[in-house]
Design a protein around this motif. Structure first.
Motif, PDB file in Angstrom:
ATOM      1  N   LEU A 180       1.013  -1.261   0.058  1.00  0.00           N
ATOM      2  CA  LEU A 180       0.064   0.046  -0.015  1.00  0.00           C
ATOM      3  C   LEU A 180       0.883   1.190  -0.230  1.00  0.00           C
ATOM      4  O   LEU A 180       1.833   1.278   0.782  1.00  0.00           O
ATOM      5  N   PHE A 181       0.461   2.153  -0.805  1.00  0.00           N
ATOM      6  CA  PHE A 181       1.111   3.584  -0.907  1.00  0.00           C
ATOM      7  C   PHE A 181       0.351   4.474  -0.832  1.00  0.00           C
ATOM      8  O   PHE A 181      -0.907   4.493  -1.501  1.00  0.00           O
ATOM      9  N   VAL A 182       0.491   5.618  -0.108  1.00  0.00           N
ATOM     10  CA  VAL A 182      -0.161   6.788   0.062  1.00  0.00           C
ATOM     11  C   VAL A 182       0.324   7.958  -0.924  1.00  0.00           C
ATOM     12  O   VAL A 182       1.493   8.267  -0.831  1.00  0.00           O
ATOM     13  N   ARG A 183      -0.314   7.953  -2.127  1.00  0.00           N
ATOM     14  CA  ARG A 183       0.030   9.028  -2.939  1.00  0.00           C
ATOM     15  C   ARG A 183      -0.311  10.202  -2.990  1.00  0.00           C
ATOM     16  O   ARG A 183       0.469  11.103  -3.613  1.00  0.00           O
ATOM     17  N   GLU A 184      -1.460  10.500  -2.530  1.00  0.00           N
ATOM     18  CA  GLU A 184      -1.731  11.983  -1.945  1.00  0.00           C
ATOM     19  C   GLU A 184      -2.515  11.707  -0.835  1.00  0.00           C
ATOM     20  O   GLU A 184      -3.153  10.871  -0.515  1.00  0.00           O
ATOM     21  N   ARG A 185      -2.603  13.144   0.028  1.00  0.00           N
ATOM     22  CA  ARG A 185      -3.290  13.378   1.092  1.00  0.00           C
ATOM     23  C   ARG A 185      -3.434  14.924   1.551  1.00  0.00           C
ATOM     24  O   ARG A 185      -2.557  15.579   1.274  1.00  0.00           O
ATOM     25  N   GLY A 186      -4.558  15.066   1.762  1.00  0.00           N
ATOM     26  CA  GLY A 186      -4.921  16.479   2.148  1.00  0.00           C
ATOM     27  C   GLY A 186      -6.301  16.501   3.023  1.00  0.00           C
ATOM     28  O   GLY A 186      -6.980  15.777   2.941  1.00  0.00           O
ATOM     29  N   VAL A 197      -5.422   9.338  -1.726  1.00  0.00           N
ATOM     30  CA  VAL A 197      -5.101   8.480  -2.876  1.00  0.00           C
ATOM     31  C   VAL A 197      -4.373   7.336  -2.478  1.00  0.00           C
ATOM     32  O   VAL A 197      -3.257   7.647  -2.078  1.00  0.00           O
ATOM     33  N   ILE A 198      -4.870   6.269  -2.143  1.00  0.00           N
ATOM     34  CA  ILE A 198      -4.098   4.905  -1.860  1.00  0.00           C
ATOM     35  C   ILE A 198      -3.844   4.048  -3.117  1.00  0.00           C
ATOM     36  O   ILE A 198      -4.674   3.603  -3.915  1.00  0.00           O
ATOM     37  N   GLU A 199      -2.475   3.661  -3.375  1.00  0.00           N
ATOM     38  CA  GLU A 199      -2.278   2.699  -4.242  1.00  0.00           C
ATOM     39  C   GLU A 199      -2.161   1.416  -3.708  1.00  0.00           C
ATOM     40  O   GLU A 199      -1.279   1.075  -2.914  1.00  0.00           O
ATOM     41  N   TYR A 200      -2.765   0.427  -4.406  1.00  0.00           N
ATOM     42  CA  TYR A 200      -2.706  -1.078  -3.901  1.00  0.00           C
ATOM     43  C   TYR A 200      -1.932  -1.807  -5.060  1.00  0.00           C
ATOM     44  O   TYR A 200      -2.227  -1.710  -6.100  1.00  0.00           O
ATOM     45  N   VAL A 201      -1.066  -2.449  -4.589  1.00  0.00           N
ATOM     46  CA  VAL A 201      -0.211  -3.216  -5.631  1.00  0.00           C
ATOM     47  C   VAL A 201      -0.094  -4.547  -5.007  1.00  0.00           C
ATOM     48  O   VAL A 201       0.779  -4.914  -4.059  1.00  0.00           O
ATOM     49  N   GLU A 202      -0.536  -5.617  -5.846  1.00  0.00           N
ATOM     50  CA  GLU A 202      -0.430  -6.979  -5.458  1.00  0.00           C
ATOM     51  C   GLU A 202       0.613  -7.693  -6.231  1.00  0.00           C
ATOM     52  O   GLU A 202       0.740  -7.536  -7.695  1.00  0.00           O
ATOM     53  N   ASP A 204       3.068 -11.298  -7.058  1.00  0.00           N
ATOM     54  CA  ASP A 204       3.182 -12.764  -7.210  1.00  0.00           C
ATOM     55  C   ASP A 204       4.407 -13.226  -6.234  1.00  0.00           C
ATOM     56  O   ASP A 204       5.449 -12.508  -5.887  1.00  0.00           O
ATOM     57  N   ALA A 205       4.446 -14.269  -6.219  1.00  0.00           N
ATOM     58  CA  ALA A 205       5.451 -14.789  -5.637  1.00  0.00           C
ATOM     59  C   ALA A 205       6.870 -14.746  -5.989  1.00  0.00           C
ATOM     60  O   ALA A 205       8.143 -14.586  -5.171  1.00  0.00           O
ATOM     61  N   ARG A 206       6.994 -14.245  -7.216  1.00  0.00           N
ATOM     62  CA  ARG A 206       8.419 -13.565  -7.785  1.00  0.00           C
ATOM     63  C   ARG A 206       8.534 -12.221  -7.692  1.00  0.00           C
ATOM     64  O   ARG A 206       9.655 -11.773  -8.083  1.00  0.00           O
ATOM     65  N   GLY A 207       7.543 -11.537  -6.984  1.00  0.00           N
ATOM     66  CA  GLY A 207       7.572 -10.206  -6.961  1.00  0.00           C
ATOM     67  C   GLY A 207       7.192  -9.374  -8.141  1.00  0.00           C
ATOM     68  O   GLY A 207       7.520  -7.961  -8.233  1.00  0.00           O
ATOM     69  N   GLN A 208       6.714  -9.823  -9.106  1.00  0.00           N
ATOM     70  CA  GLN A 208       6.120  -9.405 -10.256  1.00  0.00           C
ATOM     71  C   GLN A 208       4.734  -8.808 -10.074  1.00  0.00           C
ATOM     72  O   GLN A 208       3.948  -9.642  -9.344  1.00  0.00           O
ATOM     73  N   ALA A 209       4.435  -7.532 -10.411  1.00  0.00           N
ATOM     74  CA  ALA A 209       3.092  -6.931 -10.119  1.00  0.00           C
ATOM     75  C   ALA A 209       1.926  -7.800 -10.970  1.00  0.00           C
ATOM     76  O   ALA A 209       2.161  -8.141 -12.150  1.00  0.00           O
ATOM     77  N   LEU A 210       0.977  -7.996 -10.258  1.00  0.00           N
ATOM     78  CA  LEU A 210      -0.084  -9.026 -10.733  1.00  0.00           C
ATOM     79  C   LEU A 210      -1.252  -7.789 -10.917  1.00  0.00           C
ATOM     80  O   LEU A 210      -2.056  -8.088 -11.946  1.00  0.00           O
ATOM     81  N   ARG A 211      -1.679  -7.204  -9.965  1.00  0.00           N
ATOM     82  CA  ARG A 211      -2.799  -6.127 -10.101  1.00  0.00           C
ATOM     83  C   ARG A 211      -2.225  -5.040  -9.275  1.00  0.00           C
ATOM     84  O   ARG A 211      -1.666  -4.842  -8.304  1.00  0.00           O
ATOM     85  N   GLN A 212      -2.936  -3.649  -9.829  1.00  0.00           N
ATOM     86  CA  GLN A 212      -2.725  -2.454  -9.255  1.00  0.00           C
ATOM     87  C   GLN A 212      -4.081  -1.710  -9.252  1.00  0.00           C
ATOM     88  O   GLN A 212      -4.938  -1.966 -10.084  1.00  0.00           O
ATOM     89  N   SER A 213      -4.310  -0.904  -8.056  1.00  0.00           N
ATOM     90  CA  SER A 213      -5.370  -0.219  -8.062  1.00  0.00           C
ATOM     91  C   SER A 213      -5.271   1.083  -7.292  1.00  0.00           C
ATOM     92  O   SER A 213      -4.771   1.203  -6.150  1.00  0.00           O
TER      93      SER A 213
END
Length: 254
Positions: A180-186, A197-202, A204-213
């Motif tokens: 989880l990353f906090v990209r903006e806050r006010g 604005v929070i970015e979720y990054v999933e 995989d077991a190899r460290g590759q991005a599967l999904r982002q939101s």
């Protein structure tokens, strides 16, 4: 990348809600707080039940609980958990989709709870007044309603100094990780509103991005007492501190 509302159908906040709340130490003790407010074996209505974290835990303690949530993605997870419960506990739980600002189940309860900043997700003012009216409508005379609200000083804090650094990094059930990353806050003082604005990054077991939101989370804050009063709810005690970031406000229906 499109910024979705928090807990949206295709977002990752709902998918990983249990992962995030399981490690959120700021929630420690909230179950005990709510359980102490209801009589043994009493009936509880939870507004904003989410995936059932408290709904099922309260049922395990012997309460009959109706859990209501507006987000289908959250309720789907709750329903899956409900199906796996021992029959005696499952029989004490009912899950419903509904909007807490207009809900009318034609039933009354010993306690209504609105946990984990759920009320703060809707704009202060009429939405809060309507939610207090919902709580009052569903309470027996002498019943209590408990609302967990954030502290305004916490809402005023700026976001992380380095938005590129995750504020959470946890393993997933599939062997990967969720970041989880906090990209903006006010914070807008004039309307008591915090946006982030929070970015979720999933990964995989190899460290590759599967999904982002990217998801926008909004909280509102104001003094709840004047907005609860028209519904016949009066403070029952001083707010109960919870996790250094919020308080549980408890109201009595005379």
């Amino acid at each position: 990348m499109t910024t979705r509302p928090y807990y949206a159908e295709k977002g990752l906040s709902a998918a990983f809600y249990d992962t995030v709340t399981a490690v959120d130490t700021r929630l420690e003790g909230d179950l005990d707080i709510y359980a102490r407010l209801a009589p043994a074996g009493g009936r509880i209505l939870e507004l904003g039940a989410g995936t059932g974290r408290l709904t099922f835990a309260l049922a395990e303690r012997g309460f009959s609980v109706v859990g209501v949530d507006i987000a289908p993605a959250m309720l789907a997870q709750a329903a899956a958990k409900h199906a796996e419960l021992p029959s005696a506990i499952a029989a004490r739980v009912e899950l419903k989709r509904g909007d807490m600002t207009v809900l009318d189940l034609k039933k009354t309860f010993d306690l209504v709870i609105c946990a984990y900043f759920t009320l703060a997700h809707v704009p202060r003012g009429m939405a809060w007044k309507n939610t207090f009216a919902t709580a009052s409508r569903h309470l027996k005379s002498g019943g209590l309603a408990a609302f967990h609200l954030p502290l305004i000083d916490i809402m005023r804090l700026p976001g992380p100094a380095e938005s590129s650094q995750p504020v959470l990094d946890q393993p997933t059930a599939t062997g990967g990780r969720i970041l989880l990353f906090v990209r903006e806050r006010g914070f807008r003082e004039d309307v008591g509103r915090m946006d982030q604005v929070i970015e979720y990054v999933e990964l995989d077991a190899r460290g590759q991005a599967l999904r982002q939101s990217l998801e926008r989370q909004t909280f509102y804050i104001t003094d709840p007492v004047p907005l609860a009063a028209p519904a016949g709810l009066t403070p029952d005690r001083e707010p109960i501190p919870l996790g250094d970031v919020g308080e549980v406000h408890v109201f009595l229906k005379a």
